[in-house]
Design an enzyme around this catalytic site. Structure first.
Site, PDB file in Angstrom:
ATOM      1  N   LYS A  85       0.858  -1.188   0.000  1.00  0.00           N
ATOM      2  CA  LYS A  85       0.000   0.000   0.000  1.00  0.00           C
ATOM      3  C   LYS A  85       0.893   1.235   0.000  1.00  0.00           C
ATOM      4  CE  LYS A  85      -4.329   0.839   2.419  1.00  0.00           C
ATOM      5  NZ  LYS A  85      -4.938   0.712   3.741  1.00  0.00           N
TER       6      LYS A  85
HETATM    7  C1  E4P Z   1      -8.085   1.868   3.411  1.00  0.00           C
HETATM    8  O1  E4P Z   1      -7.425   0.944   2.982  1.00  0.00           O
HETATM    9  C2  E4P Z   1      -7.869   2.528   4.714  1.00  0.00           C
HETATM   10  O2  E4P Z   1      -7.239   1.636   5.595  1.00  0.00           O
HETATM   11  C3  E4P Z   1      -9.140   2.913   5.391  1.00  0.00           C
HETATM   12  O3  E4P Z   1     -10.282   2.605   4.672  1.00  0.00           O
HETATM   13  C4  E4P Z   1      -9.089   4.250   6.061  1.00  0.00           C
HETATM   14  O4  E4P Z   1     -10.349   4.575   6.553  1.00  0.00           O
HETATM   15  P1  E4P Z   1     -10.633   5.620   7.708  1.00  0.00           P
HETATM   16  O5  E4P Z   1     -10.977   6.917   7.081  1.00  0.00           O
HETATM   17  O6  E4P Z   1     -11.791   5.035   8.460  1.00  0.00           O
HETATM   18  O7  E4P Z   1      -9.396   5.699   8.565  1.00  0.00           O
END
Ligand code: E4P
Length: 221
Positions: A85
């Site tokens: 990622k």
């Molecule tokens: C995506 O891969 C992220 O880990 C995640 O969806 C972040 O979401 P949040 O806005 O709830 O932190």
């Protein structure tokens, strides 16, 4: 639309996997920071992969291209199946380009606009994560952005898979599926909320009550 669980919590991931509704897991540094600090990240990641065995996104924390690539190599040394990622910044795009050249799967994260999504796809991202909830939080229309991205993907025939991320409630899942997202990565709590319906509970209660009544009647005949 596939469902991933957006979590680094072993109990949550184990339960979601047992239900058979998820095909992958996305983690991020903030999710990992909530977990047992005595456990090394690589151990948590290996345990998650043992449980789910499908997609597993692990995020880098460097902000320079070389650092991101080094971290990707390190992550892949613990888990060759990991998807790396990478944040949606210019140095991240260069890292995606290099990882894609090496046929290493990437998930470009923190994507908030169609132009960012397009750039990530052009750099060779395997997955592009559109953050719905965080857009809504600042008064933008998360689902609207996702719809624009899906329209572009359709018109242009782009292959990178779109992940609806930063999901905050079950309607985000519904709207992401309607928009044609390939995947929604959903926090455990929202995943569980999405399974519930008061009419299911009331209906089951009535069926069980009537079954017990009938058993009682049979016994007393
Ligand atoms: C995506 O891969 C992220 O880990 C995640 O969806 C972040 O979401 P949040 O806005 O709830 O932190």
């Amino acid at each position: 639309m596939q469902l991933f669980v957006d979590s680094a919590n072993i109990a949550e991931i184990r339960h979601a996997a047992e239900l058979g509704i998820i095909t992958g897991v996305t983690t991020n540094p903030s999710l990992l920071a909530k977990e047992d600090p005595t456990q090394p990240v690589e151990k948590i990641i290996a345990t998650i992969y043992d449980i789910v065995g499908g997609h597993l996104s692990v995020e880098v924390v460097s902000t320079d291209t070389d650092g991101m690539i080094r971290e990707a190599e390190e992550i892949l040394s613990w888990l060759p199946e990991a998807t790396i990622k990478i944040p949606m910044i210019p140095t991240g795009l260069a890292a995606v380009r290099e990882l894609s050249r090496r046929e290493i799967p990437t998930n470009v994260t923190l994507v908030f606009s169609p132009t960012q999504a397009l750039a990530a796809a052009n750099a060779g991202a395997t997955y592009v994560s559109i953050f719905l909830g965080r857009l809504d939080d600042v008064g933008h229309d998360g689902i609207g952005v996702l719809r624009q991205v899906m329209e572009i993907w359709d018109v242009q025939g782009i292959e990178s898979e779109i992940i609806a991320a930063s999901v905050r409630h079950p309607m985000h899942i519904v709207e992401a599926a309607r928009a044609g997202a390939h995947i929604a990565t959903v926090p455990y709590k929202v995943l569980m909320q999405s399974l519930k319906h008061p009419l299911t509970d009331a209906g089951l209660e009535a069926f069980l009550r009537d079954a017990a009544k009938r058993r009682q009647q049979t016994l007393s005949v």
